[in-house]
Enzyme design. Sequence first.
Site, PDB file in Angstrom:
ATOM      1  CD  GLU A  54      -2.506   1.094   2.778  1.00  0.00           C
ATOM      2  OE1 GLU A  54      -2.969   2.166   3.218  1.00  0.00           O
ATOM      3  OE2 GLU A  54      -2.591   0.007   3.386  1.00  0.00           O
ATOM      4  CG  ASP A  65      -1.833   9.306   7.756  1.00  0.00           C
ATOM      5  OD1 ASP A  65      -2.415   8.209   7.662  1.00  0.00           O
ATOM      6  OD2 ASP A  65      -1.455   9.967   6.774  1.00  0.00           O
TER       7      ASP A  65
END
Length: 265
Positions: A54, A65
């Site tokens: 990914e 994140d």
Amino acid sequence: MSGLHEVFAACRDENRAALIGYLPAGYPTVDGSKELLAAMLSGTADRPGCDIVEIGIPFSDPVIDGPTIQAASDTALRNGFRVRDLFGVVSAVAGSGGHPVVMTYWNPVHQYGPDRFARDLKAAGGLGVITPDLVPDEAEDWIAATDAHGLDRIFLVAPSSTEQRLAMTAKASSGFIYATSVMGVTGARETVGDKAEELVRRTRVHTDLPIGVGLGVRSGEQAAEVAGFADAVIVGSAFIGRAERDGADGVREIAAELGEGVRSR
């Protein structure tokens, strides 16, 4: 039949989950990210690594994140990464026989142009795209672009998703569905979120697609735990942590450990 379908079919034939490893493109540099991604795929001489990688697009304003991925993305941006560099990284992975998908927030795709982005990613050898901040009911242009260029669309579900939302997401997705095991931002954890297995069970009611679980896995033992109920184990922050400490050799070692974990189940 998509490339991701073939990967998951091969893993099912081996009676195991797939291992998906995440790394931002351009971290620590564009060439450096190619080296690290190759290490994630290769593992060690006697223990295979990731089945799918990914590849993240570094973004200045991330939504989910955690600090490890944010710091890696900041490094890539400071070292000059641009969206156009992504396609060379994807091409390097695909050219070596790897199976690349891209993880990106919607703004870079919107700025680049959805159809143009899908076209260029497909030409580079990309198989699909994970869009964490794009929901299916706001994705008409993206659905059209991915259909036109033969890319898989990977949407996210979370423990808070309603049954209606799960059904909508499953219908709009292809390749696999990304199930976030915990609420909150990404990052390696001591334990996998206890809601992960229930989320996978709820999602399976609505789809035959593979379901991957991400957010939190950091060890072979945890990978084996998740592989017991999910079709894919997705690992990000743990790879970046090892890359920071030990470079490509460390990445190969943890890829092998995690790969052994998914194969043990």
